[in-house]
Design a protein around this motif. Sequence first.
Motif, PDB file in Angstrom:
ATOM      1  N   PRO A  81       2.635   4.373  -9.108  1.00  0.00           N
ATOM      2  CA  PRO A  81       2.595   2.935  -9.400  1.00  0.00           C
ATOM      3  C   PRO A  81       3.561   2.133  -8.532  1.00  0.00           C
ATOM      4  N   GLN A  82       4.679   2.751  -8.172  1.00  0.00           N
ATOM      5  CA  GLN A  82       5.645   2.068  -7.316  1.00  0.00           C
ATOM      6  C   GLN A  82       5.036   1.793  -5.937  1.00  0.00           C
ATOM      7  N   GLY A  83       4.342   2.801  -5.414  1.00  0.00           N
ATOM      8  CA  GLY A  83       3.653   2.624  -4.137  1.00  0.00           C
ATOM      9  C   GLY A  83       2.601   1.532  -4.226  1.00  0.00           C
ATOM     10  N   LYS A  84       1.858   1.528  -5.325  1.00  0.00           N
ATOM     11  CA  LYS A  84       0.824   0.507  -5.534  1.00  0.00           C
ATOM     12  C   LYS A  84       1.440  -0.890  -5.559  1.00  0.00           C
ATOM     13  N   ALA A  85       2.599  -0.998  -6.223  1.00  0.00           N
ATOM     14  CA  ALA A  85       3.274  -2.298  -6.308  1.00  0.00           C
ATOM     15  C   ALA A  85       3.712  -2.768  -4.923  1.00  0.00           C
ATOM     16  N   ILE A  86       4.210  -1.839  -4.125  1.00  0.00           N
ATOM     17  CA  ILE A  86       4.649  -2.180  -2.767  1.00  0.00           C
ATOM     18  C   ILE A  86       3.441  -2.612  -1.939  1.00  0.00           C
ATOM     19  N   GLU A  87       2.322  -1.889  -2.116  1.00  0.00           N
ATOM     20  CA  GLU A  87       1.091  -2.240  -1.406  1.00  0.00           C
ATOM     21  C   GLU A  87       0.676  -3.672  -1.755  1.00  0.00           C
ATOM     22  N   GLY A  88       0.732  -3.999  -3.055  1.00  0.00           N
ATOM     23  CA  GLY A  88       0.393  -5.350  -3.483  1.00  0.00           C
ATOM     24  C   GLY A  88       1.333  -6.389  -2.896  1.00  0.00           C
ATOM     25  N   ALA A  89       2.631  -6.065  -2.896  1.00  0.00           N
ATOM     26  CA  ALA A  89       3.622  -7.007  -2.373  1.00  0.00           C
ATOM     27  C   ALA A  89       3.412  -7.231  -0.880  1.00  0.00           C
ATOM     28  N   GLY A  94      -4.635  -4.867   5.443  1.00  0.00           N
ATOM     29  CA  GLY A  94      -5.025  -3.593   6.032  1.00  0.00           C
ATOM     30  C   GLY A  94      -3.981  -2.508   5.859  1.00  0.00           C
ATOM     31  N   VAL A  95      -3.185  -2.609   4.791  1.00  0.00           N
ATOM     32  CA  VAL A  95      -2.233  -1.538   4.491  1.00  0.00           C
ATOM     33  C   VAL A  95      -2.726  -0.804   3.249  1.00  0.00           C
ATOM     34  N   ARG A 152       2.751   5.230  -0.470  1.00  0.00           N
ATOM     35  CA  ARG A 152       3.359   6.194  -1.393  1.00  0.00           C
ATOM     36  C   ARG A 152       4.855   6.198  -1.122  1.00  0.00           C
ATOM     37  N   GLN A 153       5.635   6.137  -2.182  1.00  0.00           N
ATOM     38  CA  GLN A 153       7.077   6.167  -1.972  1.00  0.00           C
ATOM     39  C   GLN A 153       7.654   7.523  -2.302  1.00  0.00           C
ATOM     40  N   GLY A 154       8.570   7.966  -1.479  1.00  0.00           N
ATOM     41  CA  GLY A 154       9.259   9.218  -1.723  1.00  0.00           C
ATOM     42  C   GLY A 154      10.756   9.053  -1.566  1.00  0.00           C
ATOM     43  N   VAL A 177      11.642   6.896   1.386  1.00  0.00           N
ATOM     44  CA  VAL A 177      10.642   7.102   2.421  1.00  0.00           C
ATOM     45  C   VAL A 177       9.326   6.478   1.941  1.00  0.00           C
ATOM     46  N   PHE A 178       8.654   5.790   2.846  1.00  0.00           N
ATOM     47  CA  PHE A 178       7.374   5.174   2.528  1.00  0.00           C
ATOM     48  C   PHE A 178       6.320   5.747   3.472  1.00  0.00           C
ATOM     49  N   ASP A 179       5.266   6.285   2.895  1.00  0.00           N
ATOM     50  CA  ASP A 179       4.129   6.736   3.700  1.00  0.00           C
ATOM     51  C   ASP A 179       3.028   5.712   3.531  1.00  0.00           C
ATOM     52  N   LEU A 180       2.455   5.263   4.619  1.00  0.00           N
ATOM     53  CA  LEU A 180       1.380   4.281   4.494  1.00  0.00           C
ATOM     54  C   LEU A 180       0.353   4.424   5.604  1.00  0.00           C
ATOM     55  N   GLU A 181      -0.791   3.821   5.354  1.00  0.00           N
ATOM     56  CA  GLU A 181      -1.884   3.851   6.330  1.00  0.00           C
ATOM     57  C   GLU A 181      -2.213   2.427   6.741  1.00  0.00           C
ATOM     58  N   LEU A 182      -2.362   2.242   8.032  1.00  0.00           N
ATOM     59  CA  LEU A 182      -2.669   0.910   8.565  1.00  0.00           C
ATOM     60  C   LEU A 182      -4.071   0.900   9.159  1.00  0.00           C
ATOM     61  N   ASP A 183      -4.792  -0.171   8.862  1.00  0.00           N
ATOM     62  CA  ASP A 183      -6.164  -0.362   9.369  1.00  0.00           C
ATOM     63  C   ASP A 183      -6.168  -0.845  10.799  1.00  0.00           C
TER      64      ASP A 183
END
Lengths: 80, 80
Positions: free
Chosen positions: A17-25, A33-34, A38-40, B42-48
């Motif tokens: 959910p933290q990753g999802k929140a960052i994606e939304g932000a 296009g991000v 996922r946060q680690g 650490v943040f893993d992400l995918e860019l379009d």
Amino acid sequence: MIKARVTVTLKNGVLDPQGKAIEGALGSLGFDGVHQVRQGKVFDLELDTSDRAKAEEELKAMCEKLLANTVIENYSISLA
Amino acid sequence: MIKARVTVTLKNGVLDPQGKAIEGALGSLGFDGVHQVRQGKVFDLELDTSDRAKAEEELKAMCEKLLANTVIENYSISLA
């Protein structure tokens, strides 16, 4: 003395959910296009040894016992 | 589609009580000779996009605006 970095990430399929929140932000800041954010965690540490094999083994034990929850997390170890 | 990893770590000199706590916990688990434990993210992400230069630029902007607090944190970007 050996410097090491341990990276702990969520396993595939585990909700983040933290990753999802960052994606939304990021989206609302205009970064389109991000996906799949996922946060680690990352741990940098120094070991009092010069035996790389021993250091790696010890780091693995640290991950299993404390640094990672191996039910839901993967870890990777890299020595500097 | 480009996969990227952003690593955010505390700058030198910034206190890291979480790292200190982990160091203490490792010590009490019997892992001696572990020093300078610092925790980061650490943040893993995918860019379009398939333009690596543009991706790197965009990731830098994301770090400056959201992912890192550049007053106390450093970030590094690596593209897969």
